[in-house]
Design a protein around this motif. Structure first.
Motif, short mmCIF file in Angstrom:
data_model
loop_
_atom_site.label_atom_id
_atom_site.label_comp_id
_atom_site.label_asym_id
_atom_site.label_seq_id
_atom_site.Cartn_x
_atom_site.Cartn_y
_atom_site.Cartn_z
N ASN A 172 0.69 -1.27 0.08
CA ASN A 172 0.07 -0.17 0.01
C ASN A 172 0.79 1.22 -0.02
N ASP A 173 1.74 1.03 0.63
CA ASP A 173 2.97 2.36 0.75
C ASP A 173 4.35 2.09 0.60
N ALA A 195 6.96 3.34 -0.50
CA ALA A 195 8.03 4.41 -0.02
C ALA A 195 8.03 4.59 1.54
N GLY A 196 6.82 4.74 2.01
CA GLY A 196 6.55 4.92 3.52
C GLY A 196 6.86 3.69 4.30
N LYS A 197 6.66 2.55 3.67
CA LYS A 197 6.63 1.15 4.60
C LYS A 197 7.61 0.28 3.91
N PRO A 198 8.83 0.61 3.84
CA PRO A 198 9.63 -0.31 3.22
C PRO A 198 9.81 -1.64 3.70
#
Ligand SMILES: Nc1nc2c(c(=O)[nH]1)N[C@H]1C(S)=C(S)[C@@H](COP(=O)(O)OP(=O)(O)OC[C@H]3O[C@@H](n4cnc5c(=O)[nH]c(N)nc54)[C@H](O)[C@@H]3O)O[C@H]1N2
Ligand SMILES: Nc1nc2c(c(=O)[nH]1)N[C@H]1C(S)=C(S)[C@@H](COP(=O)(O)OP(=O)(O)OC[C@H]3O[C@@H](n4cnc5c(=O)[nH]c(N)nc54)[C@H](O)[C@@H]3O)O[C@H]1N2
Ligand SMILES: [Mo]
Length: 778
Positions: free
Chosen positions: A582-583, A585-588
């Protein structure tokens, strides 16, 4: 020999709650018989609870402290008679005085780094009396530390490879796709190694509701297809209506490669997903298509290895694109030579399908192999005993125990490091059975012969106890009060005492408290609490967390009175893989690239030929030969947990002529003149064992299956050499080699053997009889 099923001296008791790794139950004495009933809300209770009915007063219980004669007479030191020597019964004070003095001697002469305290094993479900936590805390507080072991026999290879490529074991196995998601969303479950109900009925710390069977039934009724890629049809229950695909054991990576190859040449792979969420596809694709070695990893190539028609592989691949596909890999696949590869390759297959992180899709490593997986996590912590600080830095990968004892000072590879085996003088085991869990048992006997001293706390005379110098009788779970709980089960269980201790058995905790006293560390070990006070103390963490959430937070006494407490659980949120999808970049992901590592520069940099920088087919070093033409699958037993309560009523009822049952295909049997129920001899270059033959078309041809867990019952020749195990312990046959230089995990699942009918004398089963003391020291 038959165990008593009644205990005339036991008074009648009301029904009280208790818990085991295999289920929550209640137990009551009535007329000298222990009645065990599953939890009323368990939809599919585990028959293993019936192993308790005859266990408490079984003659194989250890009832008094014992010291091996040779050790008592000659003192500590290497001794090849371990396993064949007799025992002298001593009083508790004498036993603890001897042991405390020996611990002090080893520490003074060699330091705490000469003590091995890994003590691997499952012990019992209660969180306070958890024997490993107890022994670790004791060695830390009273001795300053010990050489430990890392990882597990369950997941030795996957625990090391997964963090390099996706995330931690817990994130990829425990907090990932749930059974709820499968029921609602999944179209195809591609289950490498199947999803045997016998396995998913077990969870460390306990399991209150066995939901797997009903989840499979509901998913299948909605149209979900389960595909059982396994040598055994029974690796799925009938409820799942699974399709059985029989691939040669150990060739799953070839099959997975061919499936991905088929996706790629048809342009069915999810290129957008691979580009955005993955690193290292191009390098892998070059290998896949044969640009590196000239061999395309296509269906024809894989067919020759895994014994499936190429058309079947093509058809399997065609059914995947556009569907919600979940790939699972049983722990068993990685408990084998090159076990890292199927774990990694399955992630690549799920990535090529673009399914990672979708509800009910992607990759759920080990789903179906234990009741921990596919469940929601609790929202509050459950009790655990703090273990203190270990002052010794040395460790071994858990399955390198025999290598360590046989080769002190020698170098070995592990996860990119070059390490050396420490020189161990004393090993301390509580709550595990290395003569169950380790491979090549004759070699293990030689390894334990090198020790100065081997100490074991046991409830029964396991082969491990019979190789020990000091054997201390400990209580079994039904003789103690404890708290049962697991991070993925909502029921916290007040484990009531069902029976007074057998003989002189004492709690591990009390044994360690009195040893600490002798070593001047009682206060550090006990913190001034007795076990009842510890239970209250450990419960407080859960109670406070409940209170903080404004939830029902009963006092300890109220919890104890109720017998159980339902804990709140977290949302079914898909864990780190969903968050990453879902994210990105934010939740690698917690990998070097923050993405799925289709290839890994880190692993490539280690330079291991047996674990290259992307998943690959590595030909087996130990394939069947003309002399040992059959694969032996030495898997988990259906009738017990590992070796625990092998003397229990349920386990014993499934043996034939007192021996474990080995399943083989009727044609393999016919070729050897073997009929149903014949006693057979399984053998290879390492050893031999006896078993009763069961013929079934539910096993692949060329494969035999003998579960683990029959207590090792060695038969010796006149020179003291072991000729065979008369009871059917497969680990006398398995090979003691690591999975690879990366993880050095256990590779005991598969080995190669020959089988013949055993027409000779049948040795008596003696493993369920306690050794009689040579004398009683007063
Ligand atoms: N060939 C082959 N080998 C295998 C496997 C396989 O598939 N194939 N599987 C492997 C796997 S995954 C595992 S996890 C291991 C399991 O190996 P283990 O966990 O070592 O096996 P268990 O039989 O559970 O051993 C637990 C021991 O603790 C004792 N015990 C129980 N309660 C207490 C207690 O309160 N105090 C003390 N002191 N002792 C107690 C029991 O009597 C028993 O002897 O086996 C591994 N070995
Ligand atoms: N009843 C019971 N349940 C248990 C346990 C127990 O001792 N008893 N132990 C528990 C523990 S500690 C663990 S770690 C888990 C272990 O879970 P697993 O290690 O997954 O369990 P196993 O039963 O050893 O193996 C599962 C199946 O894999 C298949 N298999 C073996 N080799 C191959 C192969 O090369 N390829 C494929 N495709 N299939 C293969 C076999 O048919 C086998 O039945 O089980 C847990 N559950
Ligand atoms: Mo395990």
């Amino acid at each position: 020999m038959n165990a008593p099923t009644t205990s005339p001296d036991r008074p009648d008791t009301p029904s009280k709650p208790h818990s085991a790794h295999w289920g929550v139950f209640s137990a009551a004495w009535k007329d000298g018989v222990l009645n065990v009933q599953p939890h009323p809300r368990d939809p599919d209770p585990n028959p293993l609870i019936q192993n308790f009915t005859n266990a408490l007063d079984h003659p194989v219980r250890v009832t008094a402290p014992m010291v091996r004669r040779g050790w008592l007479e000659r003192g500590p030191g290497p001794d090849a008679s371990r396993g064949r020597d007799g025992y002298v019964q001593v009083g508790w004070d004498e036993a603890l005085d001897l042991l405390a003095a020996e611990l002090q001697r080893v520490k003074n002469a060699h330091g705490a780094q000469a003590v091995f305290g890994g003590s691997y094993g499952w012990s019992s479900a209660g969180r306070f009396h958890h024997a490993q936590s107890q022994v670790h805390r004791f060695l830390n507080t009273a001795l300053g530390g010990y050489v430990r072991s890392v990882n597990s026999y369950s997941a030795g290879a996957s625990a090391v490879i997964l963090p390099h490529v996706l995330g931690s074991m817990d994130d990829v196995a425990r907090r990932n796709v749930t059974w709820e998601q499968i029921v609602a969303h999944t179209d195809v479950v591609l289950a490498f190694g199947g999803m045997a109900l016998k396995n998913s009925r077990v969870a460390s710390g306990g399991i209150s509701r066995h939901i797997e069977r009903e989840s499979m039934r509901q998913a299948a009724a909605r149209g979900c297809r389960f595909i059982n890629i396994s040598p055994l049809a029974s690796d799925f229950p009938l409820d799942a209506h699974a399709e059985w695909v029989q691939a040669v054991p150990g060739t799953d990576v070839a099959l997975m490669l061919a499936l991905v190859h088929e996706l790629v040449i048809n342009d069915w792979h999810d290129k957008a997903f691979l580009a955005e969420f993955c690193e290292g596809w191009d390098e892998f694709e070059a290998y896949l298509l044969g640009r590196v070695d000239g061999h395309a990893k296509n269906a024809g190539w894989a067919s020759a290895l895994c014994g499936l028609p190429a058309s079947k592989i093509v058809e399997m691949a065609r059914r995947l694109p556009g569907k919600r596909v979940l790939v699972t890999v049983a722990h068993s696949l990685q408990r084998a030579e090159h076990g890292e590869q199927p774990v990694w390759m399955a992630a690549v297959l799920a990535a090529a399908l673009g399914q990672l992180g979708l509800p009910g899709g992607g990759y759920a490593y080990a789903l179906g192999t234990l009741a921990h997986y596919g469940k929601r996590s609790n929202a509050v912590p459950v009790a655990s005993l703090p273990q203190g600080v270990n002052g010794v830095k040395d460790f071994i990968p858990v399955a390198r125990i025999a290598d360590m004892l046989l080769h002190p000072g020698q170098p070995f590879d592990y996860n990119g490091k070059r390490m050396r085996y420490p020189h161990i003088r004393l090993a301390y085991w509580a709550g595990g059975n290395p003569f169950h869990h380790h491979q090549d048992l004759k070699r293990l006997t030689q390894a334990f012969a090198t020790l100065d001293t081997f100490v074991v706390h046991e409830i029964g005379w396991t082969a491990t106890a019979r190789h020990a110098d000091i054997v201390l009788p400990c209580t079994m779970t039904l003789e103690r009060e404890d708290i049962g709980g697991a991070p993925t089960d909502p029921l916290l269980v007040a484990m009531h005492r069902i029976a007074a201790p057998n003989g002189q058995a004492r709690d591990d905790y009390d044994i360690f408290a009195d040893l600490s006293e002798r070593l001047g560390a009682r206060a550090a070990f006990t913190e001034g609490r007795n076990s009842g006070e510890w239970l209250r103390h450990l419960y407080e963490k859960t109670r406070a967390a409940l209170q903080e959430k404004g939830l029902d937070a009963p006092s300890f006494d109220a919890f104890w009175e109720r017998g159980e407490l339902v804990l709140p659980q977290q949302d079914d949120d898909g864990g780190i893989l969903r968050a990453f999808r879902n994210d990105p970049a934010g939740k690698p992901l917690p990998t070097p690239s923050g993405k799925v590592q289709i290839s890994s520069e880190t692993i490539a940099g280690f330079g291991y030929a047996d674990c290259p920088g992307h998943p690959a087919w590595l030909p087996p070093r130990y394939a069947p030969t003309a002399r040992h033409p059959l694969y032996l699958v030495a898997n988990q037993p259906a009738t017990r947990l590992h070796s625990q309560f092998d003397f229990g009523a349920h386990s014993v009822s499934q043996k034939r002529q007192g021996r474990e049952v080995c399943t083989l295909h009727p044609q393999d049997a016919a070729a050897r003149g073997i009929a149903e129920g014949d006693i057979v001899r399984l053998f290879n270059e390492r050893g031999a064992c006896l078993a009763s033959a069961a013929l079934s078309t539910g096993i692949m041809q060329g494969v035999a299956q003998l579960p683990t867990g029959a207590w090792y019952d060695p038969v010796h020749d006149a020179d003291g050499n072991v000729t065979l195990c008369g009871h059917g312990n497969p680990n006398i046959l398995t090979r003691d080699v690591g999975t690879s230089s990366l993880a050095q995990g256990c590779s005991g699942q598969l080995t190669t053997i020959q089988i013949e009918r055993h027409d000779g004398v049948l040795p008596a089963i003696r493993t369920f009889e306690a050794p009689q003391p040579l004398r009683i020291s007063t």
